[in-house]
Design a protein around this motif. Structure first.
Motif, mmCIF file in Angstrom:
data_model
loop_
_atom_site.group_PDB
_atom_site.id
_atom_site.type_symbol
_atom_site.label_atom_id
_atom_site.label_comp_id
_atom_site.label_asym_id
_atom_site.label_seq_id
_atom_site.Cartn_x
_atom_site.Cartn_y
_atom_site.Cartn_z
ATOM 1 N N PRO A 94 17.987 -11.971 -2.381
ATOM 2 C CA PRO A 94 18.558 -11.493 -1.175
ATOM 3 C C PRO A 94 17.301 -10.539 -0.553
ATOM 4 O O PRO A 94 16.396 -10.180 -1.220
ATOM 5 C CB PRO A 94 19.687 -10.464 -1.581
ATOM 6 C CG PRO A 94 19.858 -10.580 -3.044
ATOM 7 C CD PRO A 94 18.937 -11.434 -3.561
ATOM 8 N N ALA A 95 17.082 -10.832 0.848
ATOM 9 C CA ALA A 95 16.061 -9.937 1.436
ATOM 10 C C ALA A 95 15.988 -8.484 1.204
ATOM 11 O O ALA A 95 15.060 -7.744 1.354
ATOM 12 C CB ALA A 95 16.181 -10.268 3.074
ATOM 13 N N SER A 96 17.458 -8.019 1.029
ATOM 14 C CA SER A 96 17.443 -6.651 0.517
ATOM 15 C C SER A 96 17.020 -6.126 -1.116
ATOM 16 O O SER A 96 17.446 -5.069 -1.247
ATOM 17 C CB SER A 96 18.906 -6.155 0.755
ATOM 18 O OG SER A 96 19.761 -7.032 -0.057
ATOM 19 N N SER A 97 16.434 -7.123 -1.651
ATOM 20 C CA SER A 97 16.393 -6.919 -2.940
ATOM 21 C C SER A 97 15.196 -5.997 -3.250
ATOM 22 O O SER A 97 14.235 -5.544 -2.215
ATOM 23 C CB SER A 97 15.606 -8.177 -3.536
ATOM 24 O OG SER A 97 15.231 -7.872 -4.895
ATOM 25 N N PRO A 150 11.550 -11.587 3.482
ATOM 26 C CA PRO A 150 10.237 -10.890 2.900
ATOM 27 C C PRO A 150 9.464 -11.882 1.814
ATOM 28 O O PRO A 150 8.247 -11.699 1.697
ATOM 29 C CB PRO A 150 10.569 -9.777 2.397
ATOM 30 C CG PRO A 150 12.184 -9.492 2.423
ATOM 31 C CD PRO A 150 12.819 -11.035 3.280
ATOM 32 N N GLY A 151 10.119 -12.823 1.415
ATOM 33 C CA GLY A 151 9.518 -13.362 0.189
ATOM 34 C C GLY A 151 8.701 -14.667 0.816
ATOM 35 O O GLY A 151 7.866 -15.271 0.195
ATOM 36 N N ASN A 179 -0.701 -9.273 12.151
ATOM 37 C CA ASN A 179 0.853 -9.551 12.073
ATOM 38 C C ASN A 179 1.175 -10.389 10.954
ATOM 39 O O ASN A 179 0.218 -11.186 10.458
ATOM 40 C CB ASN A 179 1.185 -10.127 13.461
ATOM 41 C CG ASN A 179 1.286 -9.376 14.500
ATOM 42 O OD1 ASN A 179 1.245 -7.968 14.425
ATOM 43 N ND2 ASN A 179 0.534 -9.747 15.416
ATOM 44 N N LYS A 180 2.245 -10.072 10.272
ATOM 45 C CA LYS A 180 2.818 -10.878 9.124
ATOM 46 C C LYS A 180 2.827 -12.363 9.601
ATOM 47 O O LYS A 180 3.142 -12.758 10.584
ATOM 48 C CB LYS A 180 4.053 -10.430 8.713
ATOM 49 C CG LYS A 180 3.968 -8.907 7.969
ATOM 50 C CD LYS A 180 5.119 -8.714 7.065
ATOM 51 C CE LYS A 180 4.917 -7.574 6.303
ATOM 52 N NZ LYS A 180 4.123 -7.111 5.251
#
Length: 177
Positions: A11-14, A95-96, A154-155
Protein backbone atom coordinates in the motif's frame (compact mmCIF):
# COMPACT_ATOMS: atom_id res chain seq x y z
CA UNK A 1 10.49 -23.86 -16.94
CA UNK A 2 8.54 -21.10 -15.23
CA UNK A 3 7.59 -21.39 -11.60
CA UNK A 4 4.45 -19.86 -10.14
CA UNK A 5 5.04 -17.24 -7.49
CA UNK A 6 3.22 -14.73 -5.35
CA UNK A 7 2.21 -11.16 -6.13
CA UNK A 8 2.27 -8.89 -3.09
CA UNK A 9 0.69 -5.43 -3.10
CA UNK A 10 2.42 -2.77 -1.01
CA UNK A 11 0.00 0.00 0.00
CA UNK A 12 1.09 3.58 -0.68
CA UNK A 13 0.42 4.27 3.01
CA UNK A 14 2.97 1.64 4.12
CA UNK A 15 5.37 2.79 6.88
CA UNK A 16 8.19 1.91 4.46
CA UNK A 17 7.47 5.20 2.71
CA UNK A 18 7.27 7.38 5.79
CA UNK A 19 10.83 6.89 6.96
CA UNK A 20 12.17 10.09 8.42
CA UNK A 21 15.08 11.61 6.58
CA UNK A 22 18.19 11.27 8.71
CA UNK A 23 20.54 14.19 9.23
CA UNK A 24 23.14 13.91 6.49
CA UNK A 25 26.79 14.84 6.94
CA UNK A 26 27.26 15.49 3.23
CA UNK A 27 25.45 15.69 -0.08
CA UNK A 28 27.08 12.38 -0.99
CA UNK A 29 25.53 10.67 2.05
CA UNK A 30 22.12 12.14 1.15
CA UNK A 31 22.31 10.94 -2.46
CA UNK A 32 23.43 7.46 -1.44
CA UNK A 33 20.52 7.20 1.02
CA UNK A 34 17.95 8.51 -1.46
CA UNK A 35 19.15 6.26 -4.28
CA UNK A 36 18.96 3.02 -2.30
CA UNK A 37 16.48 0.58 -3.77
CA UNK A 38 13.74 -0.42 -1.40
CA UNK A 39 13.47 -4.08 -0.57
CA UNK A 40 10.13 -5.50 0.42
CA UNK A 41 8.98 -8.63 2.19
CA UNK A 42 5.77 -10.62 2.19
CA UNK A 43 4.89 -8.98 5.51
CA UNK A 44 5.02 -5.43 4.12
CA UNK A 45 1.81 -5.87 2.15
CA UNK A 46 -0.82 -8.42 1.25
CA UNK A 47 -1.16 -11.21 -1.30
CA UNK A 48 -3.21 -10.25 -4.35
CA UNK A 49 -2.41 -13.02 -6.83
CA UNK A 50 0.16 -15.21 -8.47
CA UNK A 51 2.45 -14.92 -11.47
CA UNK A 52 4.02 -17.43 -13.85
CA UNK A 53 7.68 -16.45 -13.51
CA UNK A 54 9.46 -13.29 -12.39
CA UNK A 55 11.58 -13.39 -15.54
CA UNK A 56 8.51 -12.13 -17.43
CA UNK A 57 8.44 -8.81 -15.54
CA UNK A 58 10.40 -5.54 -15.24
CA UNK A 59 10.25 -2.74 -12.71
CA UNK A 60 7.54 -0.30 -13.70
CA UNK A 61 5.64 -2.82 -15.80
CA UNK A 62 1.88 -2.50 -15.73
CA UNK A 63 0.65 -5.02 -18.28
CA UNK A 64 0.46 -8.73 -17.57
CA UNK A 65 0.09 -8.56 -13.80
CA UNK A 66 -3.45 -9.92 -14.16
CA UNK A 67 -4.87 -8.77 -10.86
CA UNK A 68 -8.28 -7.18 -11.22
CA UNK A 69 -10.72 -5.30 -9.04
CA UNK A 70 -8.40 -2.40 -8.24
CA UNK A 71 -9.29 1.30 -8.52
CA UNK A 72 -5.90 2.05 -10.07
CA UNK A 73 -3.64 -0.12 -12.21
CA UNK A 74 -0.87 -2.06 -10.46
CA UNK A 75 2.79 -1.50 -11.32
CA UNK A 76 5.74 -3.74 -10.51
CA UNK A 77 7.80 -1.91 -7.88
CA UNK A 78 10.27 -4.67 -6.95
CA UNK A 79 11.15 -8.20 -8.01
CA UNK A 80 12.46 -10.74 -5.52
CA UNK A 81 13.95 -13.46 -7.70
CA UNK A 82 15.18 -15.49 -4.74
CA UNK A 83 11.70 -15.78 -3.18
CA UNK A 84 9.97 -15.71 -6.60
CA UNK A 85 7.77 -12.76 -5.64
CA UNK A 86 6.54 -9.69 -7.45
CA UNK A 87 5.82 -6.60 -5.41
CA UNK A 88 3.30 -4.19 -6.88
CA UNK A 89 1.86 -0.78 -6.04
CA UNK A 90 -1.37 0.85 -7.17
CA UNK A 91 -1.23 3.94 -9.35
CA UNK A 92 1.37 5.77 -11.37
CA UNK A 93 2.23 8.01 -8.38
CA UNK A 94 2.74 5.15 -5.91
CA UNK A 95 5.83 5.96 -3.79
CA UNK A 96 7.44 2.67 -4.83
CA UNK A 97 7.45 3.76 -8.47
CA UNK A 98 8.85 7.30 -8.07
CA UNK A 99 12.21 8.70 -7.04
CA UNK A 100 14.18 11.91 -7.14
CA UNK A 101 17.67 10.36 -7.25
CA UNK A 102 19.18 7.73 -9.53
CA UNK A 103 22.63 6.30 -8.95
CA UNK A 104 24.48 6.07 -12.25
CA UNK A 105 27.27 3.87 -11.01
CA UNK A 106 30.99 4.33 -11.01
CA UNK A 107 33.58 5.78 -13.36
CA UNK A 108 31.16 7.74 -15.54
CA UNK A 109 32.75 8.61 -18.85
CA UNK A 110 31.19 11.60 -20.55
CA UNK A 111 31.44 12.34 -24.26
CA UNK A 112 33.98 15.10 -25.01
CA UNK A 113 33.54 16.94 -21.73
CA UNK A 114 35.05 16.88 -18.28
CA UNK A 115 34.05 18.59 -15.07
CA UNK A 116 36.23 19.47 -12.12
CA UNK A 117 35.88 17.66 -8.82
CA UNK A 118 34.38 20.82 -7.28
CA UNK A 119 31.80 21.21 -10.06
CA UNK A 120 30.69 17.60 -9.67
CA UNK A 121 30.47 17.85 -5.88
CA UNK A 122 28.33 21.01 -6.12
CA UNK A 123 26.11 19.60 -8.88
CA UNK A 124 25.92 20.44 -12.56
CA UNK A 125 22.61 21.61 -14.00
CA UNK A 126 21.53 19.54 -16.99
CA UNK A 127 18.56 17.78 -18.53
CA UNK A 128 17.56 14.19 -19.12
CA UNK A 129 15.77 13.09 -22.26
CA UNK A 130 13.94 9.77 -22.27
CA UNK A 131 11.28 7.80 -24.12
CA UNK A 132 9.26 7.82 -20.87
CA UNK A 133 8.66 11.60 -21.03
CA UNK A 134 8.12 13.91 -23.99
CA UNK A 135 9.70 16.81 -22.10
CA UNK A 136 13.31 17.14 -21.05
CA UNK A 137 13.62 16.58 -17.31
CA UNK A 138 15.70 19.07 -15.28
CA UNK A 139 18.31 17.43 -13.08
CA UNK A 140 21.70 17.86 -11.47
CA UNK A 141 24.66 15.58 -11.98
CA UNK A 142 26.77 14.91 -8.89
CA UNK A 143 30.03 13.03 -8.65
CA UNK A 144 31.94 11.99 -5.54
CA UNK A 145 35.07 9.91 -5.83
CA UNK A 146 33.90 7.42 -8.48
CA UNK A 147 30.16 7.47 -7.66
CA UNK A 148 27.76 9.46 -9.83
CA UNK A 149 24.14 10.46 -9.26
CA UNK A 150 21.32 12.27 -11.03
CA UNK A 151 19.10 14.31 -8.73
CA UNK A 152 15.87 15.43 -10.37
CA UNK A 153 14.12 18.72 -9.70
CA UNK A 154 10.83 16.84 -9.36
CA UNK A 155 10.16 13.18 -8.66
CA UNK A 156 10.31 10.91 -11.71
CA UNK A 157 9.19 7.37 -12.42
CA UNK A 158 11.76 4.68 -11.72
CA UNK A 159 10.75 3.38 -15.15
CA UNK A 160 13.27 5.89 -16.50
CA UNK A 161 16.07 3.50 -15.49
CA UNK A 162 14.55 0.68 -17.56
CA UNK A 163 14.59 2.65 -20.82
CA UNK A 164 17.30 4.37 -22.82
CA UNK A 165 17.93 7.95 -21.73
CA UNK A 166 20.33 10.75 -22.61
CA UNK A 167 22.06 13.22 -20.32
CA UNK A 168 22.12 16.64 -21.96
CA UNK A 169 24.43 19.48 -20.96
CA UNK A 170 24.15 22.83 -22.74
CA UNK A 171 21.98 21.30 -25.50
CA UNK A 172 24.52 18.53 -26.16
CA UNK A 173 24.22 14.83 -25.31
CA UNK A 174 27.11 13.98 -23.03
CA UNK A 175 26.07 10.46 -22.08
CA UNK A 176 23.58 7.89 -23.34
CA UNK A 177 22.31 4.96 -21.31
Amino acid sequence: MTKKGQIVEIPASSPIYSRELPGFHSKKDELIWKSQKKEYSLFDGFLVGEHHGVENFKIGQRKGINVGGKKEPLYVIWIDEKENRLFVGAGVSHPGIITDVIRLGENLELDDISFSKGELENGIDLEVSTQVSEDKIPAKLYGFDNSFFLEFENKVSVIIEEHPFDIIYQNRIIKSY
